[in-house]
Design a protein around this motif. Structure first.
Motif: not given
Length: 134
Positions: A33-35, A48, A90
């Motif tokens: 997740n971005e955050q 983050s 990622d």
């Protein structure tokens, strides 16, 4: 649909399908997740997804090692050559355990289970695939 934690059915299938008493390697595919997405009212400070995963990793690595396991390979994913267009990762990890029994004992550990909150908050999607050497 994201896959973050195993269902009871998935865990039962894993227990049945993985051979007993032989070393296993768990393939982890991770999308952050971005955050981090902690539950409402969480005591954890905003961060983050990668930072939340680092929180998880500090505890999880100790539990992996206590179970006799080790991280064999960790890498940043850049591009999929053969995969659905929407499937992007990622990072990937290969984590080796002496047996499925050692892995199952580790995931049942109280400290590991407490740390899993950070993993769930960190990840937008994941895959965890049990393997054995040929």
């Amino acid at each position: 649909m994201p896959s973050l934690n195993p269902s009871a059915e998935q865990l039962a299938h894993f227990i049945e399908a993985m051979p007993a008493g032989v070393p296993i390697t768990m393939l982890n595919l991770l999308r952050f997740n971005e955050q981090a997405q902690y539950a409402a009212g969480s005591e954890h400070s905003p961060c983050s997804g990668r930072q939340a995963y680092a929180r998880y990793s500090r505890i999880a690595l100790a539990r992996v090692q206590a179970a006799g396991g080790s991280v064999e390979f960790a890498a940043q994913a850049h591009a999929a050559l053969i995969a659905p267009a929407e499937e992007k990762w990622d990072e990937l990890l290969l984590v080796r355990y002496p047996s499925k029994e050692a892995f199952l004992e580790m995931i049942g550990d109280e400290q590991y289970q407490a740390a899993a909150e950070h993993r769930t908050a960190a990840l937008a999607d994941s895959r965890l695939i049990g393997t054995t050497a040929r």
